[in-house]
Design a protein around this motif. Sequence first.
Motif, PDB file in Angstrom:
ATOM      1  N   GLU A  78       0.831  -1.212   0.000  1.00 11.67           N
ATOM      2  CA  GLU A  78       0.000   0.000   0.000  1.00 11.67           C
ATOM      3  C   GLU A  78       0.860   1.255   0.000  1.00 11.67           C
ATOM      4  OE1 GLU A  78      -3.099   0.169   2.963  1.00 11.67           O
ATOM      5  OE2 GLU A  78      -3.568  -1.956   2.655  1.00 11.67           O
ATOM      6  N   ARG A  79       1.902   1.252   0.835  1.00  9.90           N
ATOM      7  CA  ARG A  79       2.792   2.422   0.905  1.00  9.90           C
ATOM      8  C   ARG A  79       3.515   2.640  -0.417  1.00  9.90           C
ATOM      9  NH1 ARG A  79       3.383   5.381   5.830  1.00  9.90           N
ATOM     10  NH2 ARG A  79       1.956   4.369   7.276  1.00  9.90           N
ATOM     11  N   VAL A  80       3.983   1.562  -1.026  1.00 14.61           N
ATOM     12  CA  VAL A  80       4.658   1.678  -2.328  1.00 14.61           C
ATOM     13  C   VAL A  80       3.672   2.193  -3.373  1.00 14.61           C
ATOM     14  CG1 VAL A  80       5.744   0.375  -4.209  1.00 14.61           C
ATOM     15  CG2 VAL A  80       6.461  -0.016  -1.834  1.00 14.61           C
ATOM     16  N   ALA A  81       2.454   1.673  -3.369  1.00 13.88           N
ATOM     17  CA  ALA A  81       1.433   2.130  -4.326  1.00 13.88           C
ATOM     18  C   ALA A  81       1.143   3.612  -4.130  1.00 13.88           C
ATOM     19  CB  ALA A  81       0.162   1.298  -4.180  1.00 13.88           C
ATOM     20  N   ASP A  82       1.066   4.049  -2.889  1.00 11.12           N
ATOM     21  CA  ASP A  82       0.832   5.473  -2.614  1.00 11.12           C
ATOM     22  C   ASP A  82       1.968   6.330  -3.164  1.00 11.12           C
ATOM     23  OD1 ASP A  82      -1.525   4.823  -1.302  1.00 11.12           O
ATOM     24  OD2 ASP A  82      -0.673   5.059   0.721  1.00 11.12           O
ATOM     25  N   LEU A  83       3.196   5.880  -2.950  1.00  9.80           N
ATOM     26  CA  LEU A  83       4.351   6.630  -3.447  1.00  9.80           C
ATOM     27  C   LEU A  83       4.363   6.645  -4.971  1.00  9.80           C
ATOM     28  CD1 LEU A  83       6.879   8.217  -2.681  1.00  9.80           C
ATOM     29  CD2 LEU A  83       8.116   6.039  -2.564  1.00  9.80           C
ATOM     30  N   LEU A  84       4.072   5.493  -5.597  1.00  9.06           N
ATOM     31  CA  LEU A  84       4.006   5.457  -7.059  1.00  9.06           C
ATOM     32  C   LEU A  84       2.904   6.366  -7.595  1.00  9.06           C
ATOM     33  CD1 LEU A  84       4.577   1.675  -7.860  1.00  9.06           C
ATOM     34  CD2 LEU A  84       6.145   3.579  -8.288  1.00  9.06           C
ATOM     35  N   ALA A  85       1.800   6.428  -6.896  1.00  2.24           N
ATOM     36  CA  ALA A  85       0.721   7.331  -7.315  1.00  2.24           C
ATOM     37  C   ALA A  85       1.181   8.782  -7.258  1.00  2.24           C
ATOM     38  CB  ALA A  85      -0.512   7.126  -6.441  1.00  2.24           C
ATOM     39  N   GLU A  86       1.978   9.082  -6.258  1.00  4.20           N
ATOM     40  CA  GLU A  86       2.445  10.463  -6.069  1.00  4.20           C
ATOM     41  C   GLU A  86       3.494  10.874  -7.095  1.00  4.20           C
ATOM     42  OE1 GLU A  86       4.930  13.009  -2.742  1.00  4.20           O
ATOM     43  OE2 GLU A  86       3.770  11.276  -2.073  1.00  4.20           O
ATOM     44  N   VAL A  87       4.434   9.987  -7.404  1.00  6.76           N
ATOM     45  CA  VAL A  87       5.572  10.398  -8.235  1.00  6.76           C
ATOM     46  C   VAL A  87       5.625   9.745  -9.609  1.00  6.76           C
ATOM     47  CG1 VAL A  87       6.979  10.892  -6.200  1.00  6.76           C
ATOM     48  CG2 VAL A  87       7.212   8.675  -7.333  1.00  6.76           C
ATOM     49  N   ALA A  88       4.759   8.742  -9.886  1.00  9.07           N
ATOM     50  CA  ALA A  88       4.935   7.990 -11.129  1.00  9.07           C
ATOM     51  C   ALA A  88       3.629   7.559 -11.778  1.00  9.07           C
ATOM     52  CB  ALA A  88       5.796   6.759 -10.856  1.00  9.07           C
ATOM     53  N   ASP A  89       2.587   8.367 -11.657  1.00  9.47           N
ATOM     54  CA  ASP A  89       1.305   8.039 -12.294  1.00  9.47           C
ATOM     55  C   ASP A  89       0.899   6.585 -12.061  1.00  9.47           C
ATOM     56  OD1 ASP A  89       0.875  10.619 -13.317  1.00  9.47           O
ATOM     57  OD2 ASP A  89       2.124  10.180 -15.066  1.00  9.47           O
TER      58      ASP A  89
END
Length: 125
Positions: A78-89
């Motif tokens: 979940e944390r990785v997905a959140d970060l990817l949403a923030e910086v990598a569409d």
Amino acid sequence: MSADRTPVTGPFRIHVDARPAGVGIDVSHYLTAVVLGLAQAADEDGHGLLDDLRYIAELARSAAHQGSDSHAAHERDERVADLLAEVADDGVIPVYGEQVARLRDRLAVLTAPRPVPGQREAGAA
């Protein structure tokens, strides 16, 4: 760069090359954008980003010990997905229009069965 090797030219270049056991899909252009997104996030809130990355690393260590279906593994994801949403569409590489067909065609060419040099016909001595 060869158009054959680079069937996708934008918004992120994708190169596809033959490998002994299949293909190599080079998405370094996209990963450069991800790193730049992380750099921008670090510039805006370096301490917050570092805290997030450290927590993800802690969760990853816990998940390695507890297993892939553990609470730590799910929270890490979940944390990785959140970060990817923030910086990598969300980690999605868009491919548009005719480039979809070129990517398909390049993969088809590279994965088509090829004769092995020196292979004899059945029954030949």
